[in-house]
Motif scaffolding. Sequence first.
Motif, PDB file in Angstrom:
ATOM      1  N   ASP A  78      46.240  48.180  43.613  1.00  0.00           N
ATOM      2  CA  ASP A  78      45.790  49.482  44.112  1.00  0.00           C
ATOM      3  C   ASP A  78      44.436  49.433  44.803  1.00  0.00           C
ATOM      4  N   SER A  79      43.573  48.490  44.439  1.00  0.00           N
ATOM      5  CA  SER A  79      42.280  48.367  45.120  1.00  0.00           C
ATOM      6  C   SER A  79      42.349  47.397  46.290  1.00  0.00           C
ATOM      7  N   ASP A  80      43.509  46.761  46.497  1.00  0.00           N
ATOM      8  CA  ASP A  80      43.706  45.831  47.616  1.00  0.00           C
ATOM      9  C   ASP A  80      42.580  44.807  47.693  1.00  0.00           C
ATOM     10  N   ASP A  81      42.402  44.064  46.606  1.00  0.00           N
ATOM     11  CA  ASP A  81      41.374  43.026  46.590  1.00  0.00           C
ATOM     12  C   ASP A  81      41.725  41.981  45.542  1.00  0.00           C
ATOM     13  N   ILE A  82      40.929  40.919  45.523  1.00  0.00           N
ATOM     14  CA  ILE A  82      40.964  39.977  44.415  1.00  0.00           C
ATOM     15  C   ILE A  82      39.574  39.950  43.793  1.00  0.00           C
ATOM     16  N   ARG A  83      39.532  39.703  42.492  1.00  0.00           N
ATOM     17  CA  ARG A  83      38.265  39.666  41.768  1.00  0.00           C
ATOM     18  C   ARG A  83      38.180  38.316  41.059  1.00  0.00           C
ATOM     19  N   VAL A  84      37.170  37.546  41.455  1.00  0.00           N
ATOM     20  CA  VAL A  84      37.060  36.155  41.035  1.00  0.00           C
ATOM     21  C   VAL A  84      36.123  36.039  39.845  1.00  0.00           C
ATOM     22  N   LEU A  85      36.629  35.410  38.791  1.00  0.00           N
ATOM     23  CA  LEU A  85      35.850  35.107  37.599  1.00  0.00           C
ATOM     24  C   LEU A  85      35.620  33.599  37.560  1.00  0.00           C
ATOM     25  N   PHE A  86      34.369  33.170  37.731  1.00  0.00           N
ATOM     26  CA  PHE A  86      34.061  31.751  37.636  1.00  0.00           C
ATOM     27  C   PHE A  86      33.883  31.357  36.174  1.00  0.00           C
ATOM     28  N   ASN A  87      34.476  30.232  35.821  1.00  0.00           N
ATOM     29  CA  ASN A  87      34.357  29.704  34.468  1.00  0.00           C
ATOM     30  C   ASN A  87      32.896  29.346  34.184  1.00  0.00           C
ATOM     31  N   ASP A  88      32.416  29.724  32.995  1.00  0.00           N
ATOM     32  CA  ASP A  88      31.016  29.458  32.655  1.00  0.00           C
ATOM     33  C   ASP A  88      30.811  28.072  32.048  1.00  0.00           C
ATOM     34  N   GLY A  89      31.876  27.265  31.985  1.00  0.00           N
ATOM     35  CA  GLY A  89      31.767  25.908  31.472  1.00  0.00           C
ATOM     36  C   GLY A  89      32.072  25.763  30.001  1.00  0.00           C
ATOM     37  N   GLY A 143      34.529  30.722  28.812  1.00  0.00           N
ATOM     38  CA  GLY A 143      34.346  32.120  29.176  1.00  0.00           C
ATOM     39  C   GLY A 143      34.159  32.250  30.676  1.00  0.00           C
ATOM     40  N   PHE A 144      33.810  33.449  31.126  1.00  0.00           N
ATOM     41  CA  PHE A 144      33.687  33.686  32.559  1.00  0.00           C
ATOM     42  C   PHE A 144      32.421  34.457  32.886  1.00  0.00           C
ATOM     43  N   ASP A 145      31.863  34.147  34.061  1.00  0.00           N
ATOM     44  CA  ASP A 145      30.752  34.916  34.601  1.00  0.00           C
ATOM     45  C   ASP A 145      31.262  36.260  35.124  1.00  0.00           C
ATOM     46  N   PRO A 146      30.366  37.222  35.411  1.00  0.00           N
ATOM     47  CA  PRO A 146      30.805  38.509  35.976  1.00  0.00           C
ATOM     48  C   PRO A 146      31.612  38.313  37.257  1.00  0.00           C
ATOM     49  N   PHE A 147      32.603  39.181  37.459  1.00  0.00           N
ATOM     50  CA  PHE A 147      33.517  38.990  38.584  1.00  0.00           C
ATOM     51  C   PHE A 147      32.862  39.324  39.923  1.00  0.00           C
ATOM     52  N   ILE A 148      33.417  38.723  40.970  1.00  0.00           N
ATOM     53  CA  ILE A 148      33.000  38.943  42.359  1.00  0.00           C
ATOM     54  C   ILE A 148      34.191  39.532  43.102  1.00  0.00           C
TER      55      ILE A 148
END
Length: 575
Positions: A172-183, A186-191
């Motif tokens: 519905d938002s027509d996007d992708i949201r990328v979560l980078f692995n924190d190593g 877990g994940f960093d905040p999405f982009i």
Amino acid sequence: MKYLLASVWVVVFTANIHSQAPQVIETSPSSQSMVTEPDEPIVILFDQPLDEATVTPSTFQVFGRWSGPMEGSYSFNAGSTEVEFIPATDFFYGEWVRVQLSSGVQNLDGIPLTHGYGFNYWTRSLPASLDLTFGAQINMRLPGEGAITCYGAYAGDLNNDEFSDLAVVNEDSDDIRVLFNDGSGGFDPFIVIGMPNGQGPSTNDGADFDHDGLVDMAIGSTYSDNVSVMSGNLTTIFENEVSYQTGIGVRGLTIADLNGDGWDDIATANRAASTISILINDGSGVFEPSVNIDTGFDGETSIASTDLNDDGYIDLLVSTHNSNTLVSLLNDGAGNFEVFDSVNVGDGPWMLAIGDVNGDGFVDAAIASRFSNDITIVRTNGSGGLQFDASYIVGEFPVAIDLGDIDGDGDLDFISSNVSASNYVLMENDGSGNFVNPILYPSPPGGGAACAIIHDRNNDGAMDISLVDEAVDVVILYNNSLVMVGNNEMITPDMDLSLSPNPFQNTIQVNGDIMGPVKLDLYDVHGKLLSSQYMDSSERFDLSEMELPEGVYIAELFNNGNSQSIKLIKRRRQR
């Protein structure tokens, strides 16, 4: 005279072989195998010597489903009839690997490998649990934002740091949201990365379309007639999307080199158009106009690609939502497909996943069907034929299915995502392709289970699960833990001790109800014993002299006749 005739026969026979196209005789790992170590070389044996100069990164390509394009080196054995690919880095544990040789590979007379050769296998998972523990829940909405409908995700390594990231695709938002692995899993905040051409982006997969060594993505539009290609970029994550026309209503998508030219192509399943579309890569990462194929059935919805008849050409499996069938289409090697077989499955098949679930060397399919609320298992027979095997009730409206060796016992388990039941159901493979012992993982209140991704988030060899919920727009992380096996016996935690700090640098403290001496056996993630020592008088273990590299280790503690396994992470001291 007899010797002369024999010599002439050898010369004629050898010349005759060299005047024919080279053929693959054997591969290691074998197609659909499950037990390959992540660092194991890939070996391919041919029926005749090759021109070694024609075996290059462009003609011999390897791609891990999550680890991405794999660089490596090549060596030649047995008079240039055997090629060995040595990966530059390890694949991820428990991932599906695509190997593709192109028609650019030639014999000594310059005759090419006709239409190339492709196959798939899995890297092994380490022994682990089926009872995963809740780790975290990530809200995928921006502050004050309404529903975005997170509908799919891809867990590839998007920034080349050798950890599995997560690209969540939102209808519905027509996007992708990328979560980078924190190593650490877990994940960093999405982009947020917008997809202005996407109309209900959903189905997706990863590849390296332009041979630049970065993961690209292809994403289909549910409500339109296009597929968007997002080229990887280490600075911006992805370049601007480029869209290509398909049939309308793209519900399924798969990526493979369909014509053996060494470049990954795209195939989509278009439910509204009731077709599949083939998009051929022109050799630069740009795609030619699609070729649309009518399978003869109604409502093509999901699609997968692998070699079904052992000819080295990548074939297709397609589920048809309105005809309740699974269809096999065989490839002539040039990217032309013909329907070979079909079989009835559940009512309203939605998504499918593939892998060899019974260990016979032939790929099988698991299909989620929305109206019959079940997962259907279909066997293939090595020639493209299909046979219904069994169905398993999982919950109301299963929209997604994923396969993976979650418990690390060498066979594929499955997890279904049941949107109306608001849960995910994991079922264990009993080793013969039958599925038993259902385990339920709930969605949040008001949730709707959309998909589950089986991947090793923290590189410890145990398969974790990331769940995507489309109704409340969250990602739910479940963590798995290794189960150490010693002397063919499972070591289970019978104590309640802990080690700190974790992550550690040089020393670790034992905490808990200690009764007498405590022994530590320290293993690496491959199960190799690195150290065996007893706790000192200050209830600590000093590991400084071992000079351990950063990474994941398994500590086995023995105290008062009991044993316990604890996962440890070694990190350098922060400056």
